[in-house]
Design a protein around this motif. Structure first.
Motif: not given
Length: 176
Positions: A101-122
């Motif tokens: 769920a942490l990953i879900k909120l991280a991407v979904s919240s950025a998506n709500a404020i104009g994210c077109h690309t979401f990256l992570a070093n995993v």
């Protein structure tokens, strides 16, 4: 008569939200130190860096009814340039490592404020979890002496979350 020890209580319900209080931010940094400095020995002493000055910390709180019991996970997100967001320093207490769920909120919240690309070093050992959560591998590389995957979220699977300060409630896989 033999008495068997009870297993410690583990909450199956979590609130995942932006860190909005000082104790949440403090506990998030303490968890990061425990995971990245003590457990994995990637950093010596502390893992904070300049990104912390601009990043938004997200936390997962185990819940006892309506009250937070314990901070069990954290991740931070930041915008590197307009529309390009990064997630980093994902740290979860060892007893709660199945929380996506942490990953879900991280991407979904950025998506709500104009994210077109979401990256992570995993870290490579977490790559399968991210692939199951609709992330693609862009490249493989090494950082801090450990193999990593640069991964990109498929934003179509992460609807915008307009209320990240309140977040949402999530259930652990065992309870679902």
């Amino acid at each position: 008569m033999m008495l068997e020890a009870f297993a410690p209580y583990r909450s199956s319900e979590f609130q995942v939200k932006f860190a909005t209080s000082a104790w949440e931010r403090s506990q998030a940094h303490a968890l990061r130190r425990a995971v990245f400095c003590e457990e994995q020995r990637i950093f010596e002493g502390d893992d904070r860096d300049a990104i912390d000055d601009q990043a938004i910390p997200i936390v997962a709180l185990s819940m006892l009814g309506i009250a937070a019991d314990q901070l069990v996970g954290t991740v931070r997100i930041h915008q590197a340039e307009p529309g390009l967001w990064w997630g980093s320093r994902l740290a979860v207490h060892p007893d709660f490592r199945k929380i996506g769920a942490l990953i879900k909120l991280a991407v979904s919240s950025a998506n709500a404020i104009g994210c077109h690309t979401f990256l992570a070093n995993v870290q490579v050992q977490n790559g399968l979890l991210f692939r199951r959560l609709h992330w693609d591998v862009i490249e493989e590389f090494e950082v801090y002496g450990k193999p990593h995957l640069r991964m990109k979220a498929d934003l179509a699977y992460y609807p915008p979350c307009a209320t990240p300060e309140a977040g949402f409630t999530a259930l652990s896989r065992k309870a679902a």
